[in-house]
Write an enzyme that holds these catalytic residues in place. Structure first.
Site, mmCIF file in Angstrom:
data_model
loop_
_atom_site.group_PDB
_atom_site.id
_atom_site.type_symbol
_atom_site.label_atom_id
_atom_site.label_comp_id
_atom_site.label_asym_id
_atom_site.label_seq_id
_atom_site.Cartn_x
_atom_site.Cartn_y
_atom_site.Cartn_z
ATOM 1 N N GLU A 93 0.810 -1.224 0.000
ATOM 2 C CA GLU A 93 0.000 0.000 0.000
ATOM 3 C C GLU A 93 0.838 1.266 0.000
ATOM 4 O OE1 GLU A 93 -0.611 -2.565 1.989
ATOM 5 O OE2 GLU A 93 -2.632 -3.240 1.496
ATOM 6 N N HIS B 16 -9.939 -4.436 11.218
ATOM 7 C CA HIS B 16 -10.621 -4.325 9.918
ATOM 8 C C HIS B 16 -11.921 -3.532 9.998
ATOM 9 C CE1 HIS B 16 -7.908 -7.667 8.870
ATOM 10 N NE2 HIS B 16 -8.184 -7.428 7.604
HETATM 11 C C1 LIG Z 1 -1.996 -4.153 4.729
HETATM 12 C C2 LIG Z 1 -3.007 -5.088 4.241
HETATM 13 N N1 LIG Z 1 -3.347 -5.068 2.929
HETATM 14 C C3 LIG Z 1 -4.283 -5.917 2.456
HETATM 15 C C4 LIG Z 1 -4.901 -6.804 3.281
HETATM 16 C C5 LIG Z 1 -5.958 -7.751 2.729
HETATM 17 N N2 LIG Z 1 -5.396 -9.101 2.631
HETATM 18 C C6 LIG Z 1 -5.560 -9.980 3.621
HETATM 19 S S1 LIG Z 1 -4.781 -11.395 3.328
HETATM 20 C C7 LIG Z 1 -4.216 -10.884 1.832
HETATM 21 C C8 LIG Z 1 -3.389 -11.806 1.004
HETATM 22 C C9 LIG Z 1 -2.129 -12.219 1.675
HETATM 23 O O1 LIG Z 1 -1.510 -13.261 0.998
HETATM 24 P P1 LIG Z 1 -0.232 -14.014 1.536
HETATM 25 O O2 LIG Z 1 0.681 -13.072 2.223
HETATM 26 O O3 LIG Z 1 0.331 -14.796 0.425
HETATM 27 O O4 LIG Z 1 -0.783 -15.001 2.679
HETATM 28 P P2 LIG Z 1 -1.821 -16.204 2.534
HETATM 29 O O5 LIG Z 1 -3.185 -15.616 2.646
HETATM 30 O O6 LIG Z 1 -1.563 -16.869 1.246
HETATM 31 O O7 LIG Z 1 -1.554 -17.067 3.707
HETATM 32 C C10 LIG Z 1 -4.663 -9.586 1.583
HETATM 33 C C11 LIG Z 1 -4.389 -8.836 0.363
HETATM 34 C C12 LIG Z 1 -4.543 -6.779 4.648
HETATM 35 N N3 LIG Z 1 -5.120 -7.576 5.544
HETATM 36 N N4 LIG Z 1 -3.592 -5.933 5.095
#
Ligand SMILES: Cc1ncc(C[n+]2csc(CCOP(=O)(O)OP(=O)(O)O)c2C)c(N)n1
Ligand SMILES: [Mg+2]
Lengths: 471, 357
Positions: free
Chosen positions: A205, A274
């Site tokens: 972000e 959230h």
């Molecule tokens: C700063 C932030 N940006 C976006 C999100 C929304 N979000 C939650 S999980 C996620 C994906 C994360 O993927 P990864 O790091 O690969 O972990 P996984 O879910 O595959 O375990 C996103 C975009 C968030 N929680 N926090």
């Protein structure tokens, strides 16, 4: 013992769904993890996986059935050695609901402690939004046709129209392109405008907000989607230090025509990190404009205006409102100017000022107040900065009483700012102190009962309106 | 036998050789796989089997309760990734700490947290680890060394580095495991933390759970460098890629990394190649990948099936023995679900507690 498979809830807001397809038939063996059926919700088609092992004894809900309520038994799984006749025996595994908890006395609600005891009035907050009485909009010519749209569709149309109109407009953010938007706001944009203008970013972000501001300094017109505004806290330095201040610091040379948009505030049961309302945060900052629409029409007209505006605009949406429908004027180029409030309901006894989802509480409260003989005027602020103080003052000069409504916290909140302005400029017109309704002064709890208590209620608004009208 | 040759310390070699080492490593990994994992004893295999199955059955139960509307909001299941936390936990000692993001149920169970308390937090009840106030994404147990449970992608990386800072400050010999995803690995604060951790030689192991997707985004669509074990290269942090579906490989790599960090040499990166079977959260239809892809991982690489096959093949357990293990675990998870269903919601007065102390 045979196990019933129940119609699953597949999202925090799902109440019913369609049983699209059975992928197993009666008599098939199923292993844990096997996909047994497909279910359609309003947003997606989801697969149902078996959790228990055994034989699919009986299908209770045939495929093609519409509107199956969550928790309805849809099939029966038999364990080794059981036969289908056992399946007709009612299963004890029905949905259990939480044992009710006695509501213990709470701290005094943020509205006036002196509010008279109110009669029992519907208090459930926001499920069905009251439709604002149609007050003609100055922006809409007489005889214009209206189409009913969800806020989700209205926002998408606004972006698509502006992208057709101006090649410098592009959308960037997490999951906006191939996934069609985490909340499906950018649905179809990749297909129409291609990957050059609809750009999926990494989860970065602070970085992509800065990239957006830089592109805006070079004259492009970015729309930066934050998956939710909770994640914009990662980026708030670029928003404030770079986007908001550069025009001033450059003596007017470098502008940032950029929109930062996404859902803001509480959704449902997603807990403290959230569920935060950032309206007052951005409202504090000179060099920004801050918009928070309630109706689909305003969402469309204001977003188009925001995209064209030469300044950085913070466009605060609300996840719960995304699926709500309301009439949108069918015009080639429908613009709602920034900085103008809308009188959503005319009245003479008390002024209620709200915006975004706060309007749900205000309009519902106004309906209930009418039954008590209190005629409330409801102002939808729409733009928080610059604030249309004149519209509020004109109303207060008429009613002499003011209640503000917001889901965010009270301290240094938008309601506090409105109260101060009215006190400064219309003190003599006030017949009662201004009261504010706002979220409780705690991080958002996860538990269903506590979450409900943390948010303001329609009753809070009614109590406040009765307190200021001394009725 | 452990083959430690896969370690790359990029900045310490010429950049060109480092790049070459990285490209050959992927193929080397496959051929060396059999030799590079330390075979488990019967007891170790049985323990790993049980721990992984517990996580899987817990998650299946949680999915079921979500479907019944008893769990709300976001619920991210760990099914498919069990070998990562179980293998790593087997490499820790009392006093070490664990921190992760929102996909945290498996991490908590691996540290020994009670399934009842975790499940009751998922249903938002007073017996949950956070009294019902945190939910699926936010739980903690100081007793078990588990520091959350964080919802902001990437935040746990700096926080975990801070836990390691405290270990270093107190010179207590403890190590911190900071888990994060392939998507989280692109957040800026990750690299700010890497730099400080190496600069100050902090005892932290960064575990990147590369499950190939961040929500709907495949790694190659979000990452310029998809070999995450090299993400510390410019800070001179050693890293290795590990078969995260093989609990033995995870444990062996975990022991190397933890020993390195504990000995005062600074941080270490483990990229776990793993896979999540379910959608990102309960409401993700997962249209961004094919059913065949998921099915292939399940049938060919399932971490639990691998151990199960071994146990049967070596005649360390019979089908009936394993059925009994499963039945016992199912009982535990049913009991957890019952507790989480019948435990009352928090008292309304809890709304105002724990804001400040
Ligand atoms: C700063 C932030 N940006 C976006 C999100 C929304 N979000 C939650 S999980 C996620 C994906 C994360 O993927 P990864 O790091 O690969 O972990 P996984 O879910 O595959 O375990 C996103 C975009 C968030 N929680 N926090
Ligand atoms: Mg991932």
């Amino acid at each position: 013992m045979p196990t019933e498979i129940l119609m699953p809830a597949l999202s925090p807001t799902m109440e019913k769904g369609n049983l699209a397809k059975w992928l197993k038939k009666e008599g098939d063996t199923v292993k844990s993890g096997d996909v047994i059926a497909e279910i359609e919700t309003d947003k997606a088609t989801m697969e149902v996986e078996a959790i228990d092992e055994g034989t699919l004894g009986k299908i209770l809900v045939p495929e093609g059935t519409q509107d199956v309520a969550v928790n309805t038994p849809i099939a029966v799984i038999l364990a080794d050695g059981e036969d289908a006749s056992a399946a007709s025996a009612p299963s004890p595994q029905a949905a259990q609901s939480a044992p009710p908890v006695e509501a213990a006395p709470l701290e005094p609600s943020p509205v006036a402690a002196s509010a008279p005891a109110a009669p029992a009035i519907v208090n459930s907050a926001v499920a069905t939004p009251p439709q604002p009485a149609a007050i003609p909009e100055p922006e809409v010519p007489e005889g214009t046709e209206f189409v009913t749209q969800t806020m989700r569709e209205a926002l998408r149309d606004a972006m698509a129209e502006e992208m057709r109109r101006d090649g410098d407009v592009f959308v960037m953010g997490e999951e906006v392109a191939e996934y069609q938007g985490a909340y499906k706001i950018t649905q179809g944009l990749l297909q129409e405008f291609g990957p050059k203008r609809v750009i999926d970013t990494p989860i970065t972000e602070h970085g992509f907000a800065g990239v957006g501001v830089g592109a805006a300094m070079a004259g492009l017109k970015p729309i930066i989607e934050f998956m939710t505004f909770n994640f914009a806290m990662q980026a708030i330095d670029q928003i404030i230090n770079s986007a908001a201040k550069t025009l001033y610091m450059s003596g007017g040379q470098v502008q940032s025509s950029i929109v930062f948009r996404g859902p803001n505030g509480a959704a449902a049961r997603v807990a403290a990190q959230h569920s935060q309302d950032y309206t007052s945060w951005y409202s504090h900052i000179p060099g920004l404009k801050v918009v928070a629409p309630y109706t689909a029409a305003d969402a469309k007209g204001l977003l188009k205006a925001a995209i064209r505006d030469p300044n950085p605009v913070i466009f605060l949406e609300n996840e719960i409102l995304y699926g709500h429908s309301s009439p949108v004027p069918k015009l080639d180029d429908f613009i709602v100017p920034l900085g103008k409030a809308r009188i959503a309901r005319a009245g003479k006894d008390v002024t209620l000022v709200a915006w975004s989802i706060g309007m749900n509480y205000a309009l519902k409260a106004a309906e209930e107040l009418a039954k008590l003989g209190i005629d409330a005027e409801v102002i939808d602020l729409r733009t928080i900065r610059p604030m249309d103080t004149d519209t509020i003052l004109a109303s207060v000069q008429k009613t002499g009483r003011l209640v503000t409504v917001e889901e965010g916290w009270g301290q240094s909140g938008v309601g506090a700012e409105i109260a101060a302005r009215v006190m400064e400029r219309a003190f003599d017109y006030l017949d009662a102190p201004v009261l504010r309704v706002f979220g409780k002064d705690v991080p958002m709890p996860y538990a269903a009962n506590l979450e409900k208590l943390a948010l303001p209620s329609v009753q809070d608004v009614i109590d406040a309106a009765r307190a200021v009208t001394y009725r | 036998m452990v083959v430690a040759a896969k370690k790359t310390v990029a900045g310490k070699t010429a950049p060109k050789t480092a790049a070459k080492a990285a490209t050959t490593r992927a193929s080397a990994r496959r051929s060396e796989k059999a030799a590079s994992v330390l075979d488990f004893t019967k007891e170790q295999d049985l323990e790993a089997y049980k721990m992984m199955l517990e996580i899987r059955r817990f998650e299946e139960k949680a999915g079921q309760l979500y479907g019944m509307g008893l769990i709300g909001g976001f619920c991210h299941l760990y099914i498919g990734q069990e070998a990562v936390v179980v293998g790593m936990q087997l490499a820790l000692k009392q006093g070490d700490q664990v921190i992760t993001g929102y996909r945290d149920h498996g991490h908590m169970l691996a540290t020994g947290m009670d399934p009842k308390g975790v499940m009751a937090e998922l249903t938002g009840r007073r017996g949950g680890y956070s009294k019902g106030k945190g939910g699926s994404m936010h739980m903690f147990s100081i007793e078990k060394g588990f520091f959350g449970g964080h919802g902001i992608v990437g935040a746990q990386v700096s926080l975990g580095t801070g836990l390691a800072f405290a270990n270093h400050y107190r010179d207590n010999g403890n190590v911190t495991l900071a888990y994060f995803g392939d998507g989280a690995a692109n957040q800026g604060q990750v690299y700010e933390s890497f730099n400080m951790a190496e600069l100050w030689k902090l005892p932290v192991v960064y575990i990147i759970e590369n499950n190939k997707y961040a929500m709907g985004t495949a790694v190659n669509r979000a990452s310029a460098q998809t070999d995450f074990s090299r993400r510390g290269a410019s800070f001179n942090i050693p890293g290795e890629q590990v078969d995260g579906m093989d609990v033995r490989a995870v444990k062996a790599a975990g022991e190397r990394a933890v020993a390195f960090a504990r000995s005062g040499k600074g941080p270490y990166i483990l990229e776990m190649l793993t896979y999540r079977y379910r959608g990102h959260s309960m409401s993700d239809p997962a249209k961004y990948r094919s059913k065949e892809e998921v099915q292939k991982m399940r049938t060919e690489h399932d971490p639990i099936e691998q151990v199960r096959a071994r146990l049967l093949e070596k005649k360390w357990a019979s089908e009936d023995d394993l059925k009994a293990v499963d039945a016992g675990i199912r009982d535990t998870m049913n009991a957890a679900a019952d507790f989480a269903t019948n435990d009352p919601e928090p008292d309304a007065s809890e709304l105002y507690t724990d804001v400040l102390r």
